[in-house]
Design a protein around this motif. Structure first.
Motif, mmCIF file in Angstrom:
data_model
loop_
_atom_site.group_PDB
_atom_site.id
_atom_site.type_symbol
_atom_site.label_atom_id
_atom_site.label_comp_id
_atom_site.label_asym_id
_atom_site.label_seq_id
_atom_site.Cartn_x
_atom_site.Cartn_y
_atom_site.Cartn_z
ATOM 1 N N PRO A 117 -10.411 -13.042 6.714
ATOM 2 C CA PRO A 117 -9.868 -11.686 6.690
ATOM 3 C C PRO A 117 -9.467 -11.227 8.170
ATOM 4 O O PRO A 117 -10.226 -11.173 9.108
ATOM 5 C CB PRO A 117 -10.938 -10.749 6.149
ATOM 6 N N THR A 119 -8.461 -8.635 10.977
ATOM 7 C CA THR A 119 -8.948 -7.472 11.396
ATOM 8 C C THR A 119 -7.696 -6.235 11.507
ATOM 9 O O THR A 119 -7.983 -5.003 11.287
ATOM 10 C CB THR A 119 -9.431 -7.350 12.724
ATOM 11 N N THR A 120 -6.579 -6.872 11.505
ATOM 12 C CA THR A 120 -5.295 -5.955 11.312
ATOM 13 C C THR A 120 -4.536 -6.988 10.212
ATOM 14 O O THR A 120 -4.604 -7.935 10.114
ATOM 15 C CB THR A 120 -4.441 -5.860 12.693
ATOM 16 N N CYS A 121 -3.712 -5.948 9.402
ATOM 17 C CA CYS A 121 -3.157 -6.513 8.519
ATOM 18 C C CYS A 121 -1.652 -5.857 8.294
ATOM 19 O O CYS A 121 -1.531 -4.589 8.698
ATOM 20 C CB CYS A 121 -3.620 -6.192 7.029
ATOM 21 N N GLN A 143 -7.897 -1.985 0.359
ATOM 22 C CA GLN A 143 -8.456 -3.514 0.371
ATOM 23 C C GLN A 143 -7.393 -4.244 -0.231
ATOM 24 O O GLN A 143 -6.333 -3.720 -0.672
ATOM 25 C CB GLN A 143 -9.534 -3.105 -0.825
ATOM 26 N N ASN A 144 -7.407 -5.596 -0.215
ATOM 27 C CA ASN A 144 -6.493 -6.597 -0.765
ATOM 28 C C ASN A 144 -7.338 -6.934 -2.123
ATOM 29 O O ASN A 144 -8.452 -6.546 -2.467
ATOM 30 C CB ASN A 144 -6.140 -7.451 0.142
ATOM 31 N N ASP A 148 -11.249 -7.996 0.576
ATOM 32 C CA ASP A 148 -11.377 -7.559 1.857
ATOM 33 C C ASP A 148 -11.317 -5.737 2.175
ATOM 34 O O ASP A 148 -10.256 -5.435 1.879
ATOM 35 C CB ASP A 148 -10.521 -8.494 2.724
ATOM 36 N N LEU A 150 -9.790 -3.685 4.682
ATOM 37 C CA LEU A 150 -8.640 -3.604 5.492
ATOM 38 C C LEU A 150 -8.837 -2.605 6.643
ATOM 39 O O LEU A 150 -8.375 -2.662 7.781
ATOM 40 C CB LEU A 150 -7.348 -3.867 5.035
ATOM 41 N N PRO A 270 -2.737 -5.038 -2.628
ATOM 42 C CA PRO A 270 -3.218 -4.404 -1.586
ATOM 43 C C PRO A 270 -3.291 -2.947 -2.502
ATOM 44 O O PRO A 270 -2.392 -2.686 -3.214
ATOM 45 C CB PRO A 270 -1.959 -4.329 -0.761
#
Length: 296
Positions: A117, A119-121, A143-144, A148, A150, A270
């Motif tokens: 996962p 750390t940035t999305c 969350q996704n 995870d 986020l 998401p």
């Protein structure tokens, strides 16, 4: 040593597919060479030595640090038609000190899905982070569909455990609910909750059965938790739904909260997860928890 896959015999792919594959392999080879040549040995804890003719790393050094064979890594830099596992790509990304964008580029060139996962999305925009902050003292996170975590606000960081102290790769609600004792001890109806989560996870995974990240998460859960194995083997499936939850917070005591998923896209992916207080006592305790988080 990481598993190496031998050169495979091509199965006469169609010309456009073969051409695209060759282009990706050459781009991957060039990218690896460039990164290797621009990392000094001192940055990865190796002595420079007096006989080094290049400022960067040698191929054998990258291979050794990544726990792969020198010949295999050489083939990779020569754009040979070989399979690359996600475990090896992860090792190379760490050895070559790739930042998140470079890591994503590496996996894309290799035609693989990053199992770790981020750390940035891209979905975690500054606007969404601002919304998380504005919701306080209500605990909230992003969350996704793989659970995870986020991003999260300060109240959420202390809701079930000290989330800031959890390594980013372990900030996953499935992992935490089945393996983190602080998180587990905060859930009042633990068995019911974890069984429901396993059923939701099975429902979500149906659309991602071939993706390495999902398969690796499932393998980790089955390996590390007998409770998860038992729940998973029930083959129960349940969709997302709003639910009242009760937590035993280490700082302020009992909290009764209404859980809500706010979806961030038309598909079930998401989402913003919020925990609104179900009574006045919980509201007051959330304000205290927020104050504790601020003081930290």
């Amino acid at each position: 040593m990481a598993q190496e896959t031998p050169v495979r015999e091509p199965q006469a792919p169609r010309a456009p597919e073969a051409a695209a594959s060759a282009i990706r392999r050459h781009e991957l080879a060039a990218f690896l060479r460039h990164r290797r040549e621009h990392i000094s040995p001192e940055r990865v804890g190796l002595p420079r030595g007096s006989r080094r003719r290049t400022p960067g790393l040698r191929r054998e050094e990258v291979a050794h640090l990544s726990a792969v064979g020198v010949t295999w890594y050489t083939w990779l830099e020569q754009a040979r038609n070989i399979q690359v596992s996600v475990q090896v790509l992860d090792a190379l990304a760490r050895t070559l000190l790739l930042d998140p964008s470079e890591r994503a580029h590496l996996f894309q060139l290799a035609g693989a899905t990053d199992p770790t996962p981020a750390t940035t999305c891209p979905s975690v925009t500054p606007a969404l982070r601002a919304v998380l902050e504005q919701l306080e003292p209500i605990p909230a996170c992003l969350q996704n569909s793989r659970y995870d975590i986020l991003a999260y606000n300060r109240t959420y960081s202390l809701l079930l455990c000290d989330l800031d102290a959890v390594p980013p790769e372990d900030r996953n609600c499935m992992i935490l609910s089945y393996t983190n004792e602080d998180w587990r001890s905060s859930i009042v109806r633990l068995e019911e909750t974890t069984r429901l989560m396993a059923a939701r996870f099975r429902a979500a995974m149906a659309g991602h059965l071939g993706e390495p990240a999902w398969k690796m998460l499932l393998k980790r859960l089955r390996t590390e938790s007998a409770d998860f194995r038992a729940a998973w083997d029930r083959h129960e499936v349940v969709g997302a739904r709003t639910k009242r939850k009760e937590f035993r917070n280490a700082h302020v005591g009992r909290l009764v909260l209404d859980h809500t998923d706010l979806w961030l896209s038309p598909e079930v992916g998401p989402r913003m997860v919020t925990y609104a207080p179900a009574d006045e006592e919980t509201r007051e305790r959330l304000e205290k928890l927020h104050a504790i988080a601020l003081a930290r």
